[in-house]
Design a protein around this motif. Structure first.
Motif, mmCIF file in Angstrom:
data_model
loop_
_atom_site.group_PDB
_atom_site.id
_atom_site.type_symbol
_atom_site.label_atom_id
_atom_site.label_comp_id
_atom_site.label_asym_id
_atom_site.label_seq_id
_atom_site.Cartn_x
_atom_site.Cartn_y
_atom_site.Cartn_z
ATOM 1 N N ALA A 1 2.626 4.655 -0.517
ATOM 2 C CA ALA A 1 2.299 3.256 -0.796
ATOM 3 C C ALA A 1 1.128 3.159 -1.763
ATOM 4 C CB ALA A 1 1.980 2.520 0.506
ATOM 5 N N VAL A 2 0.137 4.017 -1.584
ATOM 6 C CA VAL A 2 -1.016 4.021 -2.490
ATOM 7 C C VAL A 2 -0.581 4.381 -3.903
ATOM 8 C CG1 VAL A 2 -3.233 5.099 -3.011
ATOM 9 C CG2 VAL A 2 -2.634 4.581 -0.642
ATOM 10 N N LYS A 3 0.171 5.462 -4.015
ATOM 11 C CA LYS A 3 0.607 5.922 -5.335
ATOM 12 C C LYS A 3 1.491 4.886 -6.018
ATOM 13 C CE LYS A 3 1.070 10.245 -5.991
ATOM 14 N NZ LYS A 3 1.469 11.681 -6.032
ATOM 15 N N SER A 4 2.399 4.270 -5.259
ATOM 16 C CA SER A 4 3.279 3.247 -5.842
ATOM 17 C C SER A 4 2.486 2.052 -6.354
ATOM 18 C CB SER A 4 4.300 2.791 -4.796
ATOM 19 O OG SER A 4 5.138 3.856 -4.398
ATOM 20 N N SER A 5 1.431 1.671 -5.633
ATOM 21 C CA SER A 5 0.641 0.516 -6.061
ATOM 22 C C SER A 5 -0.091 0.775 -7.374
ATOM 23 C CB SER A 5 -0.367 0.135 -4.974
ATOM 24 O OG SER A 5 -1.403 1.093 -4.865
#
Length: 482
Positions: free
Chosen positions: A259-263
């Motif tokens: 989720a962090v990387k996608s954001s």
């Protein structure tokens, strides 16, 4: 009309904050500070851009170009772009560290990784010194923006209302309020910036009449010498601090590393607002060449070009930007005070005392805004330089096995003292960013000490799996090493 629009938007934001916390009433401190580590990528995105693009974006970026020309815009845009690239790799590791140690604040991570209450306190104090003026600056920015947009509020009314709204955001649902209100804030901030940019192009008769070579002097569009040195070193310095200094507040609530990387992949899209801000700044150079306060260039331009009802949308975006960042900063400060600074606050009472700490900070910041704003503004420039002093500790936690606890603490103290000394003396180093110098001193202390006297091996976070059980990774705080 102007006041009515702003009032309706702010009331709507409070309603959204209440709605955001509808299912979290009575939740514990984890839910309050980091949303139970459950935010999906899209909500992490809005929380991050909500906190990063503050009221300073609307007033600071155009005023910097107005006062200093292209050099300001280049390093400002450059550091954000580089920060997103670094963040794609670093931000998931920051989240992994928080997950591994069940941490809700950055000092939690430092104290538990190194097993040191002393380092936890030093990290907490360093970040508090850096973040208090950053939060208080939002009050000052609100005063500047709203007074120049014609909103008929005196300084006391402006500060009191902003403090009340920020407190309500946090009290009703903790970190979920800034996350969901960010969506509304971004809508109005983007709308306001685009409206002003389009109005500038229409009024000038095209973009060439705003930023073309026949309008702007070479000094406003080129740079070299010390200006170039400052721009390049600032891009490097602030891009590193972007996630390793500020990042915990908007990385910790994510549900996973993915989720962090996608954001981070989508965050550069927000930079589409900057061409409109550049146009507003360069239009101000021509239309308002003698402004006593460059910080007012965006508001003065907006007021001169937009009708009252559209000006209300700009004012609403500015107000939401300031109040949102104020609330998020207050929550970060409140969390550190109750979990890291105050000793032995029971877990069951931490949420309640965090709310008390948030209220105390907002009252203190409001009073300082009214009686000592100039003093606080002089300290504001130290925010990035002071936050940078946690970077060597983060690098050790993420990547290095044998860094001494005492070395990290000593380096942090040396870096803070160097940053303050360089600021007070005004040393320039031929344009070299002073923050990078203080960070270099910090790194030198950490590296030299650890090479001379390596510590016991600790598993770097980057070498552990995301799913590593937190209980197996948390060393006892009673076994401090140094």
């Amino acid at each position: 009309m102007l006041i009515a629009i702003v009032a309706v938007v702010m009331a709507g934001s409070i309603g959204l904050a209440v709605w955001a916390g509808r299912s979290t009433r009575g939740g514990g401190i984890s839910e309050f500070l980091v949303g139970g580590r459950s935010f999906p990528a899209w909500l992490v995105y809005f929380l991050a851009v909500g906190e990063v693009y503050s009221i300073g974006t609307m007033i600071g970026f155009p005023s910097g170009i107005y006062a200093h020309g292209a050099s300001y815009g280049i390093w400002f845009l450059g550091y954000i772009l580089l920060a997103y690239s670094l963040g794609y790799f670093l931000a998931p590791l920051v989240w992994r560290a928080a997950k591994r140690y069940d941490a809700m604040t950055v000092p939690d991570v430092f104290g538990r990784h190194f097993g040191s209450r002393r380092l936890e306190l030093i990290t907490c104090v360093t970040m508090l010194i850096a973040l208090v003026p950053w939060g208080q600056y939002q009050f000052i920015g609100l005063q500047v923006v709203l007074s120049n947009l014609g909103l008929r509020l005196d300084p006391v009314q402006c500060v009191v209302l902003a403090g009340i709204v920020a407190f309500v955001y946090i009290a009703v649902s903790g970190v979920r309020s800034p996350a969901f209100v960010s969506i509304l804030k971004d809508l109005f901030m983007l709308l306001g910036v685009v409206l002003v940019g389009v109005a500038v192009v229409i009024a000038a008769g095209g973009t060439a009449k705003v930023s073309g070579p026949e309008v702007l002097s070479a000094a406003q569009t080129t740079m070299g010498g010390s200006e170039l040195t400052f721009a390049m070193t600032t891009i490097l310095f602030q891009s590193i601090v972007f996630y390793l200094g500020f990042g915990g507040a908007y990385v910790f609530p994510a549900r996973s590393e993915r989720a962090v990387k996608s954001s981070t992949v989508w965050m550069p899209m927000y930079m589409l607002i900057y061409p409109f801000l550049v146009l507003a700044a360069y239009y101000g150079v021509r239309a308002h060449p003698d402004l006593k306060n460059p910080n007012t260039v965006f508001m003065v331009t907006a007021k001169g070009l937009l009708p009252d009802w559209l000006l209300g949308l700009v004012a609403a975006g500015a107000a939401l930007s300031g109040v949102l960042v104020l609330a998020a900063t207050a929550l970060t400060i409140g969390g550190m005070v109750c979990r890291n600074l105050a000793p032995n606050v029971p877990a069951a009472a931490q949420r309640r005392w965090t709310v008390v700490a948030v209220a105390s900070f907002l009252v203190l910041a409001a009073v300082l805004t009214l009686v000592a704003s100039t003093l606080m503004l002089t300290i504001l420039n130290l925010t990035y330089n002071l936050l940078a002093q946690v970077v060597p500790g983060w690098l050790a936690i993420l990547f290095v096995r044998r860094v001494r606890t005492a070395a990290v603490a000593a380096g942090m103290i040396a870096g803070v003292l160097t940053a303050i000394a360089l600021y007070v003396t005004g040393a320039t180093f031929g344009g070299f960013n002073a923050g990078l110098v203080s960070l270099g001193v910090n790194l030198a202390v950490v590296v030299a000490w650890s090479l001379v006297k390596p510590d016991v091996a600790r598993a770097p976070v980057a070498r552990s799996a995301e799913s590593a059980p937190a209980a197996e990774a948390v060393p006892s705080l009673s076994t401090s090493s140094g």
